[in-house]
Design a protein around this motif. Structure first.
Motif, short mmCIF file in Angstrom:
data_model
loop_
_atom_site.label_atom_id
_atom_site.label_comp_id
_atom_site.label_asym_id
_atom_site.label_seq_id
_atom_site.Cartn_x
_atom_site.Cartn_y
_atom_site.Cartn_z
N ALA A 153 0.78 -1.02 -0.03
CA ALA A 153 -0.04 0.24 -0.27
C ALA A 153 0.87 1.57 -0.10
O ALA A 153 0.10 2.01 0.42
N GLY A 154 1.57 1.55 -0.21
CA GLY A 154 3.06 2.04 -0.40
C GLY A 154 3.36 3.37 0.53
O GLY A 154 3.09 2.61 1.72
N MET A 155 2.80 4.24 0.56
CA MET A 155 2.64 5.31 2.06
C MET A 155 1.85 5.21 2.71
O MET A 155 1.33 5.27 3.97
N TRP A 156 0.94 4.21 2.36
CA TRP A 156 -0.31 4.10 3.64
C TRP A 156 0.17 3.09 4.01
O TRP A 156 -0.80 2.38 4.32
N ALA A 157 1.06 2.02 3.57
CA ALA A 157 1.30 0.51 4.39
C ALA A 157 1.59 0.38 5.71
O ALA A 157 0.83 -0.22 6.70
#
Ligand SMILES: Cc1cc2nc3c(=O)[nH]c(=O)nc-3n(C[C@H](O)[C@H](O)[C@H](O)COP(=O)(O)OP(=O)(O)OC[C@H]3O[C@@H](n4cnc5c(N)ncnc54)[C@H](O)[C@@H]3O)c2cc1C
Length: 804
Positions: free
Chosen positions: A197-201
């Motif tokens: 989830a990229g920077m939401w990870a």
């Protein structure tokens, strides 16, 4: 299997899962494929990385992208215009040459070129202030959106389902493992989750109780109108001393970079509606990059800027991405935190992560990026934000040996910290711990002056080293990870996990490895039997999460409890030929060889404290590790400091320890040992007990290996020339043939030359005769140096001093 996130990383994972025959692959994307960070990336696909394995994966990426259009029918825009990295200083040139030497080991084409040759390939570049450059003719660039679509298409063609406009809102666990997800469009049961989830990870990880330490930062580039002399075949240019990269974009130039002081973003969490979005322009912040770009490409000064891109990207505390199964939750995998090289890294990372998921174990040594290298304290948003200010610039900063982070320091301190600081300690950071690396000599500032040659602390470490060899040294090793394993089944579990025999009488310490099924070394530790049903397990600070996970994973329903007692004990190590004399002044315990032999561990009174003293060493001398309850440690330390004054006691740091252990060829896990190396290859057969009643994990693989000549073995090298230094990743040559690389190196102050260890491979087997014959050379920054090779330690091979 549910892959969360349709950026380039999630699509690559889905692509590779299906390529490996993975069934029921479902990729869920909150909005649209590539809408997060991927869509606005600059698309550079470089192959040179900081370490061997990461370079190997990056090279795989360029090769995969090249063939992706033919395979999937989706154009990617991938081309190989090559790349040039220029050096403004001799030290940067040295760094580039070291990287070039390393890259050649993998067949990455690389050439060291002069400034004028660089200028010929890049006519708009100023070259009169350059020292040199390297040219990588096969480096590439790609269109990130199209490449992501091609990966997604490849996954779909092999049966994956991709669903957009569907956000994961909850993660369900059962019995410590993944059970399913809730989404904005309903629930899905699954056995595997991959958090891409990229920077939401980080936020997503929290839903499963999983630590994913990353933080977003603003990240910038500009694109100019078309400029004369700019053609599509212009190589990518990196001027890392100026923090910038440049490439062609529709006849103009795209210029971006990695400013030394960055702007963290998203402190309150990443907005849910952030899709195909950018952040506001910030010309003041961009100024530092613009100024440097004008130095290199004066023509930029008159080129109209068509676009200013400011997009967020996620960065991790050590600048390396996070990959693998999370220690907190079985079958919850992570592939995130790509530190601005996610386009170049996605293919390789996706491949090995998919292999990991299918096989349940990493396919190669991925410790550099393994998520088990982090600890829960690193999820602290303040720590992450503070570190992110620095990490953006680190990508293009000088990668000095022993470089220490400057931000987010002082997180974990030994109880002796202030006393050691008063003695001139210069600290390094490992797992948040501040550890004395060296002690400043009188008149010196305890601060690093970095270089690839002898750094300012070289004479300090030399004196510390000599004191340990000739007199006595004090090391603060409180950062050791310490576990207690207790319960009626503790011995059975440990006999299964350890290659050595740990069913010893209480009061004995055993050095052992824990192996995986392939016989690879998952952990390297000491195990002290405290009682019939209790053990103290001690391991390196950096391996704390990894080792705890490995032990817990195998506990099952055994009647044994593992407790981390790291904070309960300080560890003061007293090492050197006068250590016995020193300690005898503070205790009535009998320290003679007869009563306190090597490998013994006893509780005793020392000064005014109850202390566990263990006769063991990592420096190759007589010595004791003292495990002191934390609140007693300052008193014990003060008593030792006074008692040692007339014995030549010196405080010694981790640099001296490294030099001492290398001379003795003591291996270090994460460097010389890892999941791909067996004890037989590593020369640690002495710590394997084949005839234990309870067979240990990995025994069958080792038995099979024992039947054959060993195709690779750890060899110890000393350079003939006393001048050059070894760090790691230097290539090993035998009779002009590339046969391996150095896994760790240091200057041996007793030997008066650099020592290195590294695995040597040969298809017919690496016999003793093979090592003893041949002409050996080590390549440092494209130059070869004659070396002596041996399988035994260069210093005190019979360990007479240890048992003295
Ligand atoms: C300005 C800039 C230039 C760059 N240039 C380069 C370059 O030249 N070369 C290079 O290699 N890299 C470059 N990068 C870095 C690269 O873009 C990133 O590393 C890469 O795109 C990260 O991909 P990802 O898949 O991890 O993340 P993302 O692309 O952000 O994908 C994550 C996805 O997860 C989705 N998601 C999040 N939460 C949920 C949820 N709960 N449910 C479902 N889906 C969810 C998001 O919508 C998003 O699509 C650059 C980055 C920036 C900002």
């Amino acid at each position: 299997m549910v892959v969360i996130g349709g950026g380039i990383v999630g699509c690559s994972v889905a692509y590779h899962l299906t390529k490996l025959g993975g069934k029921d692959v479902l990729l869920l994307e909150r909005r649209d494929i590539s809408c997060g960070t991927t869509w606005h990336a600059a698309g550079l696909v470089g192959q040179l990385r900081a370490t061997h394995n990461l370079t190997r994966l990056a090279k795989y990426g360029a090769d995969l992208y090249e063939g992706l259009e033919a395979e999937t029918g989706q154009a990617t825009g991938f081309r190989r215009p090559g790349s040039i990295s220029v050096a403004r200083t001799a030290e940067r040139m040295h760094e580039l040459k070291r990287a070039a030497s390393m890259a050649r080991c993998f067949g990455v084409d690389v050439e060291v070129i002069t400034p004028s040759e660089a200028g010929r390939r890049w006519p708009l570049m100023r070259t009169d202030d350059l020292v040199g450059a390297v040219w990588l003719p096969r480096d590439g660039r790609t269109n990130p959106i199209d490449t992501t679509r091609a990966l997604a298409r490849g996954a779909q063609l092999r049966g994956a389902t991709i669903v957009e406009d569907t956000a994961v809102t909850a993660i369900h666990r059962r019995n410590g493992a993944v059970a399913g997800v809730s989404t904005t469009r309903g629930d899905v049961a699954c056995e595997v989750i991959v958090n891409c989830a990229g920077m939401w990870a980080r936020q997503l990880g929290q839903l499963a109780g999983v630590t994913v330490p990353l933080h977003a930062s603003e990240h910038f580039y500009i694109v100019t109108d078309p400029m004369p002399g700019v053609t599509p075949d212009l190589p990518v240019l990196r001027d890392t001393d100026g923090h910038i990269y440049v490439r062609e974009e529709v006849g103009g130039l795209l210029m971006g970079g990695f400013e030394p002081v960055a702007k963290p973003w998203g402190m309150e969490g990443i907005p849910d509606d952030f899709a195909f979005s950018l952040l506001p322009e910030d010309w003041d912040h961009f100024q530092v990059l613009m100024e440097q770009a004008l130095v290199r490409i004066p023509a930029l000064g008159t080129a109209p800027v068509r676009r200013h891109v400011n997009g967020p990207e996620s960065f991790t505390p050590d600048g390396r991405y996070l990959l693998g199964e999370a220690p907190e939750c079985r079958n919850f995998y992570v592939g995130a935190g790509f530190n601005s090289i996610g386009i170049a890294s996605a293919a390789g990372a996706g491949k090995v992560l998919a292999e990991w998921i299918i096989a349940g174990e990493p396919p190669m040594d991925l410790w550099d990026v393994d998520i088990r290298r982090v600890a829960p304290f690193q999820a602290n948003p303040r720590y992450l934000r503070d570190r992110t200010v620095e990490m953006v610039g680190v990508l293009y900063a000088m990668h000095w040996p022993f470089r220490q982070p400057e931000t987010a320091r002082g997180v974990r301190r030994s109880v002796l910290h202030d006393r050691l600081a008063a003695r001139g300690a210069c600290f390094g950071a490992v797992m948040g711990w501040e550890r004395p690396n060296w002690y400043a000599l009188p008149g010196m500032e305890p601060a690093y002056r970095y270089s690839f040659g002898r750094q300012n602390w070289f004479p300090c470490a030399a004196e510390e080293h000599r004191a340990v060899r000739d007199a006595v040294g004090l090391f603060d090793q409180s950062s050791f990870t310490k576990f207690r394993l207790e319960g009626p089944d503790a011995v059975t579990i440990l006999q299964q996990l350890c290659a050595n025999d740990v069913d010893v009488p209480p009061g004995r310490i055993v050095y052992t490895a824990m192996l995986n099924r392939r016989g690879g070394i998952e952990a390297d530790l000491t195990v002290t039997r405290l009682a019939e049903d209790a053990y103290l397990i001690v391991t390196a600070a950096a391996a704390s999460t990894h080792n705890a996970e490995w032990i817990r994973r195998h506990l099952g329903d055994a009647r044994a409890v593992l407790t981390d007692v790291t904070s309960a004990y300080a560890v003061v190590s007293i090492m050197g030929p006068r250590s016995r004399t020193l300690l005898a002044r503070l205790t009535n315990a009998d320290l003679t060889n007869g009563r306190f032999p090597f490998g013994a561990s006893r509780e005793m009174w020392l000064a005014s404290a109850p202390v566990r003293a263990t006769r063991i060493t990592y420096v190759g001398e007589l010595g004791w590790e003292l495990y002191v309850p934390t609140e007693f440690a300052p008193g014990v330390y003060d008593a030792i400091a006074i008692a040692g004054e007339d014995l030549g006691l010196r405080h010694a740091g981790y640099h001296a320890m490294d030099s001492l252990r290398m001379e003795k060829a003591y291996r270090s896990w994460g460097h010389d040992l890892g999941g791909e190396d067996t004890p037989l290859e590593a020369g640690l057969e002495f710590a394997v007990r084949w005839d234990k009643k309870i067979p240990f994990i990995g025994r069958d693989a080792l038995l099979a290996q024992r039947e054959q000549p060993l195709p690779r073995r750890l060899v110890v090298f000393t350079l003939e020339d006393p001048e050059p230094l070894l760090y790691h990743d230097e290539s090993i040559w035998r009779d002009g043939e590339l046969v391996g690389r150095i896994t760790s190196g240091a200057y041996g102050h007793t030997l008066g030359r650099a020592v290195g260890m590294g695995y040597v491979a040969h298809p017919d087997g690496v016999s003793d005769a093979f090592v003893d014959s041949g002409r050996w050379e080590l390549e440092i920054a494209c130059e070869r140096h004659r070396a002596h090779a041996q399988l035994t330690p260069p210093y005190d091979p019979k360990s007479l001093r240890v048992r003295g």
